[in-house]
Design an enzyme around this catalytic site. Sequence first.
Site, PDB file in Angstrom:
ATOM      1  N   LYS A 159       0.876  -1.087   0.034  1.00 44.56           N
ATOM      2  CA  LYS A 159      -0.218  -0.034  -0.067  1.00 44.56           C
ATOM      3  C   LYS A 159       0.774   1.386   0.057  1.00 44.56           C
ATOM      4  O   LYS A 159       1.775   1.461   0.682  1.00 44.56           O
ATOM      5  CB  LYS A 159      -0.853  -0.088   1.439  1.00 44.56           C
ATOM      6  CG  LYS A 159      -2.304   0.581   1.143  1.00 44.56           C
ATOM      7  CD  LYS A 159      -3.002   0.196   2.345  1.00 44.56           C
ATOM      8  CE  LYS A 159      -4.423   0.728   2.412  1.00 44.56           C
ATOM      9  NZ  LYS A 159      -4.896   0.813   3.788  1.00 44.56           N
TER      10      LYS A 159
HETATM   11  C1  E4P Z   1      -8.213   1.044   4.191  1.00 44.11           C
HETATM   12  O1  E4P Z   1      -7.446   0.440   3.339  1.00 44.11           O
HETATM   13  C2  E4P Z   1      -8.076   2.480   4.892  1.00 44.11           C
HETATM   14  O2  E4P Z   1      -6.872   2.611   5.266  1.00 44.11           O
HETATM   15  C3  E4P Z   1      -9.415   2.433   6.001  1.00 44.11           C
HETATM   16  O3  E4P Z   1     -10.517   1.831   5.361  1.00 44.11           O
HETATM   17  C4  E4P Z   1      -9.493   3.905   6.396  1.00 44.11           C
HETATM   18  O4  E4P Z   1     -10.566   3.895   7.255  1.00 44.11           O
HETATM   19  P1  E4P Z   1     -10.632   5.054   8.288  1.00 44.11           P
HETATM   20  O5  E4P Z   1     -11.000   6.384   7.269  1.00 44.11           O
HETATM   21  O6  E4P Z   1     -11.867   4.672   9.007  1.00 44.11           O
HETATM   22  O7  E4P Z   1      -9.639   5.156   9.303  1.00 44.11           O
END
Ligand code: E4P
Length: 217
Positions: free
Chosen positions: A83
């Site tokens: 990522k």
């Molecule tokens: C997943 O890949 C993301 O990092 C995550 O869904 C972010 O979620 P949040 O906005 O609730 O922190």
Amino acid sequence: MKFFADTADIDAIKELNDLGMVDGVTTNPSIIKKSGRDIIDVTKEICDIVDGPVSAEVTAIDADTMIAEGRKLAKIADNIAVKVPLTWDGLKACKTLSDEGTMVNVTLCFSANQALLAAKAGATFISPFIGRLDDINLDGMELIEDIRTIYDNYMFDTQILAASIRNVNHMKDAALVGADVATAPPSVIQAMAKHVLTDNGLDAFLADIKAADIKIL
Ligand code: E4P
């Protein structure tokens, strides 16, 4: 629509995986911090449980270090998706890692133009953050729709991974507008089974089972 579990909670991942409700896992630095564990150790454990892609996020912000971190993360298991943030350097890292055959999830996407760039850089997944847009009174689901239209117009095969999901309506709407994947906390996936009329109906049936002493076993 594929379901990814947005967590590093091993017990929750196992439970969803046993039910066939998880096609992959996403983590981010906040999720790793919450787990209290070493990123490599917990990511390896998740990769051993789940067959599908497991996203592990780089910590650097310059392309060269992101690439080095991505290569190390990719060695954890064959199902790692590295990522990277949607910055110019993140796009450079995306292109290099994708060209090497590593799955890349480009994260922190908040506009259709950003998603267009990620697709051109060879991203396997683009992660538009629905909840964080909704938090500032913008329409997160409209972004998913826009990206769907653009990717379909030009037949990009980058998968739209609806992220930052906060509730069951996000899950339904992401499926309706054609997200390829939705990543959600296990609590949201479990809440999809809930309906007040199911609970009320079951209460009424249980009362009749008791009243009529209905037995099967
Ligand atoms: C997943 O890949 C993301 O990092 C995550 O869904 C972010 O979620 P949040 O906005 O609730 O922190």
